[in-house]
Design a protein around this motif. Structure first.
Motif, PDB file in Angstrom:
ATOM      1  N   ARG A  93       0.240   4.570   0.262  1.00  0.00           N
ATOM      2  CA  ARG A  93      -0.228   5.534   1.351  1.00  0.00           C
ATOM      3  C   ARG A  93       0.229   5.147   2.631  1.00  0.00           C
ATOM      4  O   ARG A  93       0.488   3.958   2.847  1.00  0.00           O
ATOM      5  N   GLU A 127       0.881  -1.047  -0.054  1.00  0.00           N
ATOM      6  CA  GLU A 127      -0.068  -0.013  -0.083  1.00  0.00           C
ATOM      7  C   GLU A 127       0.775   1.254   0.006  1.00  0.00           C
ATOM      8  O   GLU A 127       1.818   1.377   1.094  1.00  0.00           O
ATOM      9  N   GLY A 154     -17.976   0.213  -7.657  1.00  0.00           N
ATOM     10  CA  GLY A 154     -18.513   0.204  -6.365  1.00  0.00           C
ATOM     11  C   GLY A 154     -17.726  -0.576  -5.291  1.00  0.00           C
ATOM     12  O   GLY A 154     -17.042  -1.422  -5.534  1.00  0.00           O
ATOM     13  N   GLN A 201     -11.928  -2.162  -8.748  1.00  0.00           N
ATOM     14  CA  GLN A 201     -12.458  -0.856  -9.608  1.00  0.00           C
ATOM     15  C   GLN A 201     -11.520  -0.776 -10.934  1.00  0.00           C
ATOM     16  O   GLN A 201     -12.111  -0.801 -11.944  1.00  0.00           O
ATOM     17  N   VAL A 203       4.509   0.261  -5.716  1.00  0.00           N
ATOM     18  CA  VAL A 203       4.945  -0.541  -6.759  1.00  0.00           C
ATOM     19  C   VAL A 203       4.877   0.183  -7.840  1.00  0.00           C
ATOM     20  O   VAL A 203       3.672   0.592  -8.391  1.00  0.00           O
TER      21      VAL A 203
HETATM   22  C1  LIG Z   1     -13.685   9.682  -6.279  1.00  0.00           C
HETATM   23  C2  LIG Z   1     -14.363   8.403  -6.283  1.00  0.00           C
HETATM   24  C3  LIG Z   1     -15.612   8.361  -5.408  1.00  0.00           C
HETATM   25  C4  LIG Z   1     -16.070   7.176  -5.404  1.00  0.00           C
HETATM   26  N1  LIG Z   1     -17.416   7.029  -4.694  1.00  0.00           N
HETATM   27  C5  LIG Z   1     -17.995   5.765  -4.266  1.00  0.00           C
HETATM   28  C6  LIG Z   1     -19.049   5.587  -3.628  1.00  0.00           C
HETATM   29  O1  LIG Z   1     -19.518   6.852  -2.880  1.00  0.00           O
HETATM   30  N2  LIG Z   1     -19.740   4.411  -3.411  1.00  0.00           N
HETATM   31  C7  LIG Z   1     -19.192   3.335  -4.144  1.00  0.00           C
HETATM   32  O2  LIG Z   1     -19.727   2.438  -3.903  1.00  0.00           O
HETATM   33  N3  LIG Z   1     -18.086   3.589  -4.944  1.00  0.00           N
HETATM   34  C8  LIG Z   1     -17.553   4.609  -4.941  1.00  0.00           C
HETATM   35  N4  LIG Z   1     -16.166   4.930  -5.970  1.00  0.00           N
HETATM   36  C9  LIG Z   1     -15.854   3.594  -6.809  1.00  0.00           C
HETATM   37  C10 LIG Z   1     -14.996   2.356  -5.973  1.00  0.00           C
HETATM   38  O3  LIG Z   1     -15.817   1.734  -5.590  1.00  0.00           O
HETATM   39  C11 LIG Z   1     -14.154   2.865  -4.928  1.00  0.00           C
HETATM   40  O4  LIG Z   1     -13.195   3.624  -5.485  1.00  0.00           O
HETATM   41  C12 LIG Z   1     -13.528   1.594  -4.561  1.00  0.00           C
HETATM   42  O5  LIG Z   1     -12.924   1.923  -3.343  1.00  0.00           O
HETATM   43  C13 LIG Z   1     -12.846   0.446  -5.140  1.00  0.00           C
HETATM   44  O6  LIG Z   1     -12.191  -0.421  -4.393  1.00  0.00           O
HETATM   45  P1  LIG Z   1     -10.628  -0.714  -4.980  1.00  0.00           P
HETATM   46  O7  LIG Z   1     -10.076  -1.647  -3.818  1.00  0.00           O
HETATM   47  O8  LIG Z   1     -10.519  -1.153  -6.358  1.00  0.00           O
HETATM   48  O9  LIG Z   1      -9.734   0.629  -4.875  1.00  0.00           O
HETATM   49  P2  LIG Z   1      -9.260   1.512  -3.575  1.00  0.00           P
HETATM   50  O10 LIG Z   1     -10.227   1.176  -2.795  1.00  0.00           O
HETATM   51  O11 LIG Z   1      -9.028   2.797  -3.974  1.00  0.00           O
HETATM   52  O12 LIG Z   1      -7.757   0.800  -3.406  1.00  0.00           O
HETATM   53  C14 LIG Z   1      -6.502   0.881  -4.174  1.00  0.00           C
HETATM   54  C15 LIG Z   1      -5.633   1.015  -3.189  1.00  0.00           C
HETATM   55  O13 LIG Z   1      -4.270   0.948  -3.959  1.00  0.00           O
HETATM   56  C16 LIG Z   1      -3.309   1.726  -3.542  1.00  0.00           C
HETATM   57  N5  LIG Z   1      -2.422   1.915  -4.694  1.00  0.00           N
HETATM   58  C17 LIG Z   1      -2.556   2.613  -5.833  1.00  0.00           C
HETATM   59  N6  LIG Z   1      -1.674   2.610  -6.478  1.00  0.00           N
HETATM   60  C18 LIG Z   1      -0.531   1.846  -5.843  1.00  0.00           C
HETATM   61  C19 LIG Z   1       0.725   1.421  -6.022  1.00  0.00           C
HETATM   62  N7  LIG Z   1       1.326   1.685  -7.287  1.00  0.00           N
HETATM   63  N8  LIG Z   1       1.355   0.699  -5.245  1.00  0.00           N
HETATM   64  C20 LIG Z   1       0.861   0.459  -4.028  1.00  0.00           C
HETATM   65  N9  LIG Z   1      -0.622   0.751  -3.632  1.00  0.00           N
HETATM   66  C21 LIG Z   1      -1.267   1.439  -4.616  1.00  0.00           C
HETATM   67  C22 LIG Z   1      -4.288   3.049  -3.055  1.00  0.00           C
HETATM   68  O14 LIG Z   1      -3.475   3.919  -2.276  1.00  0.00           O
HETATM   69  C23 LIG Z   1      -5.435   2.369  -2.803  1.00  0.00           C
HETATM   70  O15 LIG Z   1      -5.453   2.425  -1.057  1.00  0.00           O
HETATM   71  C24 LIG Z   1     -15.487   5.778  -6.025  1.00  0.00           C
HETATM   72  C25 LIG Z   1     -14.534   5.922  -6.765  1.00  0.00           C
HETATM   73  C26 LIG Z   1     -13.690   7.256  -6.822  1.00  0.00           C
HETATM   74  C27 LIG Z   1     -12.483   7.335  -7.531  1.00  0.00           C
END
Ligand SMILES: Cc1cc2nc3c(=O)[nH]c(=O)nc-3n(C[C@H](O)[C@H](O)[C@H](O)COP(=O)(O)OP(=O)(O)OC[C@H]3O[C@@H](n4cnc5c(N)ncnc54)[C@H](O)[C@@H]3O)c2cc1C
Length: 446
Positions: free
Chosen positions: A35, A33, A354, A348, A123
């Motif tokens: 962050r 991660e 979502g 995502q 990464v």
């Molecule tokens: C602005 C925004 C608002 C959203 N609002 C909603 C909402 O209200 N309700 C909903 O259902 N969905 C929402 N979504 C859509 C989506 O459901 C969320 O983004 C959700 O958190 C996606 O889950 P994830 O695990 O794919 O990504 P994330 O939860 O974003 O996790 C990805 C992680 O990877 C880390 N990361 C990224 N690049 C690297 C790297 N190179 N090396 C190491 N770590 C890295 C990031 O820091 C992050 O912690 C939203 C999306 C966005 C962009």
């Protein structure tokens, strides 16, 4: 027997679910991660599994798409849905959480798991020797996305998503607001409702139409996600659009004159103490001063203080139909990917839109990765299941591929059904198929 080491990129919803599942299947996991060292435009601080906008995993009733999906995840032993229930705050018929408590519970579980090593590092490339699960999310770091898109040779895909503002509860004027859940569902009234009369609503929409947005760059135009339109865009589509959308007054009783409210803004609790409230469906990219001026037109929010104002962000995803197998594994032998280990994608970044969908694809990719690495063969979920239906939509040929939430339309309509109880039948069909699959699946020894 020696345990296999794997890598998970991203400590978000998909990555944390995947890491915990992989640990339960007997793998050693390096979870990366970036962050708090490297931040994204939407996350704040270093919390794992951070909910960036709304604090809700949506409905719980099995007659709703997200209720059904969550029920399936519970049957399949999702860790994050379990922890979400522990962090739940009252919000009518939905699974809504205190986001700080939820993240803290996930982080505790990850840190207490001896098989997982958490690296707070970015990464920057997929080249590695370890089998890898990519769950870097819609805001994956620039260097990683550049490396992925360069290697995969496909067009970089992205659209723009918006975040809703959060209001401090003690700044709301309760002479013009009231607590009530729509249709009075649930035991406690968890939503604050801020009504607008016709004159105020029309002036509000008019101002919204003319208001200053943060200008998108030229390539960003027309890339809004239809499921998460900013309020200013909705207002431009017609005076009544908001009244049929996030400002709909139905199920919220009557005003002083015994008439139905003309329009209502709903606020949903952000935390158990109910000190912060999220403006439901009020994602916006208006300039911050404009947002303050506009919300001051709402009688209940005249002197409101905002813990966070709305903003807009890039949302990146890969061309899953071209690149991924039904197991969410990156197709082998793609040109440019020779140096890659076996790779799975989740969250995502696959186009599964979502929070609940991110958890679901995290669970699914981890399961398939484990089956493949342990036995060399996948064991796909049944086609009737919610998760498989969601994934099938991601990997089916589609030249106009765009991210999508899980919905009933994705489930296979196998039987003739009357419209009235269609959802119930599809839901039962999905649940029975998953229960049968659970009874028959190969147990992956830890
Ligand atoms: C602005 C925004 C608002 C959203 N609002 C909603 C909402 O209200 N309700 C909903 O259902 N969905 C929402 N979504 C859509 C989506 O459901 C969320 O983004 C959700 O958190 C996606 O889950 P994830 O695990 O794919 O990504 P994330 O939860 O974003 O996790 C990805 C992680 O990877 C880390 N990361 C990224 N690049 C690297 C790297 N190179 N090396 C190491 N770590 C890295 C990031 O820091 C992050 O912690 C939203 C999306 C966005 C962009």
């Amino acid at each position: 027997m020696q345990k296999t080491r794997v890598k998970v990129i991203g400590g978000g919803l998909a990555g944390c679910e995947a890491a915990l599942q992989l640990a339960s299947y007997g793998f050693l996991i390096d979870l990366y991660e970036m962050r708090p060292k490297v931040n994204t435009p939407a996350h704040r601080g270093g919390d794992l599994a951070q909910l960036v906008c709304s604090n809700s995993f949506k409905g719980i009733a099995k007659t709703t798409a997200h209720g059904l999906l969550k029920n399936e995840l519970t049957l399949l032993g999702s860790f994050l849905i379990e922890l979400a229930k522990e962090a739940q705050v009252p919000a009518g018929e939905s699974l809504t959480v205190n986001r700080e408590i939820f993240s803290a519970l996930v982080e505790k579980k990850i840190l207490e798991c001896p098989a997982i090593t958490l690296h707070r590092e970015e990464v920057t490339s997929l080249e590695d020797d370890l089998p890898t699960l990519v769950a870097a999310g819609p805001l994956a770091s620039e260097s990683l996305t550049n490396s992925i898109f360069k290697s995969l040779g496909s067009e970089r895909l992205h659209f723009f998503d918006a975040i809703a503002p959060v209001v401090e509860a003690d700044s709301i004027d309760f002479n013009h607001a009231f607590y009530m859940n729509r249709w009075e569902k649930g035991e406690t009234a968890d939503f604050i409702n801020c009504p607008l009369d016709k004159e105020t609503y029309n002036a509000f929409v008019e101002k919204l139409r003319e208001a200053d947005s943060v200008e998108p760059r030229p390539f960003e135009k027309n890339e809004l996600f239809e499921g998460c339109l900013p309020i200013e865009e909705m207002a431009r589509r017609g005076t009544e659009t908001l009244r049929y959308g996030p400002m709909r007054p139905i199920g919220l009783g009557f005003g002083n004159e015994g008439k139905k409210w003309h329009a209502v803004i709903q606020l949903r609790a952000e935390n158990a103490q109910k000190t912060l409230f999220n403006m439901v469906g009020f994602q916006t990219r208006l300039k911050w001063n404009t947002q303050k001026e506009l919300f001051a037109m709402v009688p209940a929010l005249k002197n409101a203080r905002f813990a966070r104002l709305g903003c807009m962000h890039r949302n990146t995803f890969i061309e899953s139909p071209k690149l991924l197998e039904p197991t969410l594994q990156l197709k082998r032998g793609l040109p440019g990917c020779e140096k890659f280990p076996p790779i799975w994608f989740a969250g995502q970044i696959t186009g599964a839109e979502g929070y609940t969908e991110a958890v679901a694809t995290g669970w699914y990719a981890a399961w398939n990765m484990a089956c493949s690495l342990k036995h060399g063969v996948p064991q796909l979920l049944p086609k009737e299941s919610c998760i498989r239906s969601l994934v099938d939509q991601l990997v089916s040929p589609n030249p106009d591929f765009q991210p999508m939430n899980f919905n009933f339309g994705l489930l296979p309509h196998l039987i003739e059904m009357k419209k009235k109880n269609k959802k119930e039948i599809l839901g039962n069909q999905a649940e029975e198929a998953v229960l049968e699959w659970i009874r028959k699946k190969t147990v992956l020894e830890n």
